[in-house]
Scaffold this motif. Sequence first.
Motif, PDB file in Angstrom:
ATOM      1  N   SER A   1       0.817  -1.198   0.000  1.00  0.00           N
ATOM      2  CA  SER A   1       0.000   0.000   0.000  1.00  0.00           C
ATOM      3  C   SER A   1       0.858   1.258   0.000  1.00  0.00           C
ATOM      4  CB  SER A   1      -0.932   0.005   1.212  1.00  0.00           C
ATOM      5  OG  SER A   1      -1.783  -1.113   1.159  1.00  0.00           O
ATOM      6  N   THR A   2       1.957   1.194   0.743  1.00  0.00           N
ATOM      7  CA  THR A   2       2.869   2.339   0.748  1.00  0.00           C
ATOM      8  C   THR A   2       3.480   2.543  -0.633  1.00  0.00           C
ATOM      9  OG1 THR A   2       3.393   1.876   3.065  1.00  0.00           O
ATOM     10  CG2 THR A   2       4.899   3.330   1.874  1.00  0.00           C
ATOM     11  N   LEU A   3       3.855   1.462  -1.274  1.00  0.00           N
ATOM     12  CA  LEU A   3       4.419   1.556  -2.620  1.00  0.00           C
ATOM     13  C   LEU A   3       3.391   2.087  -3.609  1.00  0.00           C
ATOM     14  CD1 LEU A   3       6.879   1.096  -4.388  1.00  0.00           C
ATOM     15  CD2 LEU A   3       6.167  -1.288  -4.638  1.00  0.00           C
ATOM     16  N   VAL A   4       2.154   1.690  -3.469  1.00  0.00           N
ATOM     17  CA  VAL A   4       1.075   2.197  -4.334  1.00  0.00           C
ATOM     18  C   VAL A   4       0.953   3.706  -4.174  1.00  0.00           C
ATOM     19  CG1 VAL A   4      -1.430   2.223  -4.648  1.00  0.00           C
ATOM     20  CG2 VAL A   4      -0.232   0.054  -4.495  1.00  0.00           C
ATOM     21  N   LEU A   5       0.936   4.179  -2.949  1.00  0.00           N
ATOM     22  CA  LEU A   5       0.837   5.622  -2.712  1.00  0.00           C
ATOM     23  C   LEU A   5       2.044   6.359  -3.269  1.00  0.00           C
ATOM     24  CD1 LEU A   5      -0.579   5.638   0.922  1.00  0.00           C
ATOM     25  CD2 LEU A   5      -1.814   6.139  -1.205  1.00  0.00           C
ATOM     26  N   PHE A   6       3.227   5.762  -3.141  1.00  0.00           N
ATOM     27  CA  PHE A   6       4.444   6.364  -3.672  1.00  0.00           C
ATOM     28  C   PHE A   6       4.378   6.481  -5.195  1.00  0.00           C
ATOM     29  CE2 PHE A   6       8.768   5.930  -5.359  1.00  0.00           C
ATOM     30  CZ  PHE A   6       9.347   7.063  -4.806  1.00  0.00           C
ATOM     31  N   VAL A   7       3.946   5.425  -5.869  1.00  0.00           N
ATOM     32  CA  VAL A   7       3.847   5.441  -7.333  1.00  0.00           C
ATOM     33  C   VAL A   7       2.806   6.463  -7.791  1.00  0.00           C
ATOM     34  CG1 VAL A   7       3.210   4.079  -9.370  1.00  0.00           C
ATOM     35  CG2 VAL A   7       4.723   3.116  -7.646  1.00  0.00           C
ATOM     36  N   ILE A   8       1.706   6.558  -7.089  1.00  0.00           N
ATOM     37  CA  ILE A   8       0.702   7.574  -7.430  1.00  0.00           C
ATOM     38  C   ILE A   8       1.314   8.964  -7.302  1.00  0.00           C
ATOM     39  CG2 ILE A   8      -1.457   8.676  -6.690  1.00  0.00           C
ATOM     40  CD1 ILE A   8      -2.455   5.857  -5.925  1.00  0.00           C
ATOM     41  N   GLY A   9       2.030   9.203  -6.213  1.00  0.00           N
ATOM     42  CA  GLY A   9       2.669  10.499  -6.004  1.00  0.00           C
ATOM     43  C   GLY A   9       3.672  10.831  -7.096  1.00  0.00           C
ATOM     44  N   GLY A  27      -0.174  -3.341  -6.339  1.00  0.00           N
ATOM     45  CA  GLY A  27      -1.104  -3.505  -5.223  1.00  0.00           C
ATOM     46  C   GLY A  27      -1.449  -4.943  -4.912  1.00  0.00           C
ATOM     47  N   TYR A  28      -1.637  -5.753  -5.942  1.00  0.00           N
ATOM     48  CA  TYR A  28      -2.060  -7.133  -5.723  1.00  0.00           C
ATOM     49  C   TYR A  28      -0.932  -8.143  -5.903  1.00  0.00           C
ATOM     50  CZ  TYR A  28      -6.965  -5.751  -5.679  1.00  0.00           C
ATOM     51  OH  TYR A  28      -8.162  -5.195  -5.366  1.00  0.00           O
ATOM     52  N   GLY A  29       0.097  -7.804  -6.650  1.00  0.00           N
ATOM     53  CA  GLY A  29       1.160  -8.759  -6.966  1.00  0.00           C
ATOM     54  C   GLY A  29       1.815  -9.385  -5.756  1.00  0.00           C
ATOM     55  N   PHE A  30       2.223  -8.566  -4.804  1.00  0.00           N
ATOM     56  CA  PHE A  30       2.874  -9.093  -3.605  1.00  0.00           C
ATOM     57  C   PHE A  30       1.920  -9.981  -2.805  1.00  0.00           C
ATOM     58  CE2 PHE A  30       5.309  -5.140  -4.364  1.00  0.00           C
ATOM     59  CZ  PHE A  30       6.558  -5.721  -4.549  1.00  0.00           C
ATOM     60  N   ALA A  31       0.671  -9.581  -2.708  1.00  0.00           N
ATOM     61  CA  ALA A  31      -0.310 -10.375  -1.967  1.00  0.00           C
ATOM     62  C   ALA A  31      -0.546 -11.717  -2.648  1.00  0.00           C
ATOM     63  CB  ALA A  31      -1.627  -9.608  -1.845  1.00  0.00           C
ATOM     64  N   TRP A  32      -0.639 -11.720  -3.967  1.00  0.00           N
ATOM     65  CA  TRP A  32      -0.870 -12.974  -4.689  1.00  0.00           C
ATOM     66  C   TRP A  32       0.303 -13.926  -4.533  1.00  0.00           C
ATOM     67  CZ3 TRP A  32      -3.162 -10.915  -9.921  1.00  0.00           C
ATOM     68  CH2 TRP A  32      -4.451 -10.440  -9.681  1.00  0.00           C
ATOM     69  N   VAL A  33       1.513 -13.420  -4.596  1.00  0.00           N
ATOM     70  CA  VAL A  33       2.691 -14.268  -4.390  1.00  0.00           C
ATOM     71  C   VAL A  33       2.632 -14.896  -2.995  1.00  0.00           C
ATOM     72  CG1 VAL A  33       5.203 -14.242  -4.079  1.00  0.00           C
ATOM     73  CG2 VAL A  33       4.174 -13.093  -6.050  1.00  0.00           C
ATOM     74  N   GLY A  34       2.307 -14.089  -2.001  1.00  0.00           N
ATOM     75  CA  GLY A  34       2.192 -14.605  -0.638  1.00  0.00           C
ATOM     76  C   GLY A  34       1.127 -15.678  -0.506  1.00  0.00           C
ATOM     77  N   SER A  52     -11.831  -6.927  -1.214  1.00  0.00           N
ATOM     78  CA  SER A  52     -10.415  -7.172  -0.949  1.00  0.00           C
ATOM     79  C   SER A  52      -9.624  -5.872  -0.942  1.00  0.00           C
ATOM     80  CB  SER A  52      -9.859  -8.129  -2.009  1.00  0.00           C
ATOM     81  OG  SER A  52      -8.490  -8.299  -1.866  1.00  0.00           O
ATOM     82  N   LEU A  53      -9.869  -5.024  -1.912  1.00  0.00           N
ATOM     83  CA  LEU A  53      -9.187  -3.728  -1.990  1.00  0.00           C
ATOM     84  C   LEU A  53      -9.506  -2.877  -0.763  1.00  0.00           C
ATOM     85  CD1 LEU A  53      -7.444  -1.753  -3.630  1.00  0.00           C
ATOM     86  CD2 LEU A  53      -9.556  -0.960  -4.709  1.00  0.00           C
ATOM     87  N   TRP A  54     -10.765  -2.825  -0.402  1.00  0.00           N
ATOM     88  CA  TRP A  54     -11.193  -2.048   0.768  1.00  0.00           C
ATOM     89  C   TRP A  54     -10.524  -2.583   2.041  1.00  0.00           C
ATOM     90  CZ3 TRP A  54     -13.283   2.463   1.712  1.00  0.00           C
ATOM     91  CH2 TRP A  54     -13.744   2.743   2.981  1.00  0.00           C
ATOM     92  N   ALA A  55     -10.499  -3.909   2.186  1.00  0.00           N
ATOM     93  CA  ALA A  55      -9.893  -4.519   3.369  1.00  0.00           C
ATOM     94  C   ALA A  55      -8.403  -4.207   3.456  1.00  0.00           C
ATOM     95  CB  ALA A  55     -10.120  -6.032   3.352  1.00  0.00           C
ATOM     96  N   ASP A  56      -7.718  -4.179   2.310  1.00  0.00           N
ATOM     97  CA  ASP A  56      -6.289  -3.831   2.305  1.00  0.00           C
ATOM     98  C   ASP A  56      -6.071  -2.434   2.867  1.00  0.00           C
ATOM     99  OD1 ASP A  56      -5.573  -6.243   1.223  1.00  0.00           O
ATOM    100  OD2 ASP A  56      -5.425  -5.478  -0.829  1.00  0.00           O
ATOM    101  N   TRP A  57      -6.892  -1.494   2.459  1.00  0.00           N
ATOM    102  CA  TRP A  57      -6.709  -0.115   2.918  1.00  0.00           C
ATOM    103  C   TRP A  57      -7.111   0.060   4.378  1.00  0.00           C
ATOM    104  CZ3 TRP A  57      -3.418   2.787   0.705  1.00  0.00           C
ATOM    105  CH2 TRP A  57      -3.134   2.606  -0.647  1.00  0.00           C
ATOM    106  N   VAL A  58      -8.122  -0.682   4.824  1.00  0.00           N
ATOM    107  CA  VAL A  58      -8.498  -0.642   6.248  1.00  0.00           C
ATOM    108  C   VAL A  58      -7.355  -1.201   7.089  1.00  0.00           C
ATOM    109  CG1 VAL A  58     -10.056  -1.620   7.990  1.00  0.00           C
ATOM    110  CG2 VAL A  58     -10.985  -0.701   5.858  1.00  0.00           C
ATOM    111  N   MET A  59      -6.748  -2.306   6.646  1.00  0.00           N
ATOM    112  CA  MET A  59      -5.626  -2.891   7.386  1.00  0.00           C
ATOM    113  C   MET A  59      -4.421  -1.949   7.374  1.00  0.00           C
ATOM    114  SD  MET A  59      -3.921  -6.672   7.089  1.00  0.00           S
ATOM    115  CE  MET A  59      -3.429  -6.495   5.391  1.00  0.00           C
ATOM    116  N   PHE A  60      -4.167  -1.285   6.259  1.00  0.00           N
ATOM    117  CA  PHE A  60      -3.071  -0.321   6.170  1.00  0.00           C
ATOM    118  C   PHE A  60      -3.285   0.818   7.169  1.00  0.00           C
ATOM    119  CE2 PHE A  60      -1.046   3.376   3.975  1.00  0.00           C
ATOM    120  CZ  PHE A  60       0.263   2.935   4.051  1.00  0.00           C
TER     121      PHE A  60
END
Length: 70
Positions: A1-9, A27-34, A52-60
């Motif tokens: 999520s931090t990397l996503v925000l960085f790339v957007i910036g 956003g999803y690549g690292f999670a899918w590998v895991g 899933s997307l919403w849950a990722d941001w709530v957890m972040f």
Amino acid sequence: STLVLFVIGVAVLKSQYPLLWLLPVIGYGFAWVGHFFFEKNRPATFKHPFYSLWADWVMFKDMLIGKIKW
């Protein structure tokens, strides 16, 4: 999520909008590998992509405020 925000910036500040096409992979690549290689299960993204997307941001958010320990 931090990397996503960085790339957007970076994409917005440098007007490199094609970088935004990388967001789903980042956003999803690292999670899918895991899920596939470590947990040996199927990610919820395939059946419930928006939940899933919403849950990722709530957890972040919970990690940032200290509700979940890093």
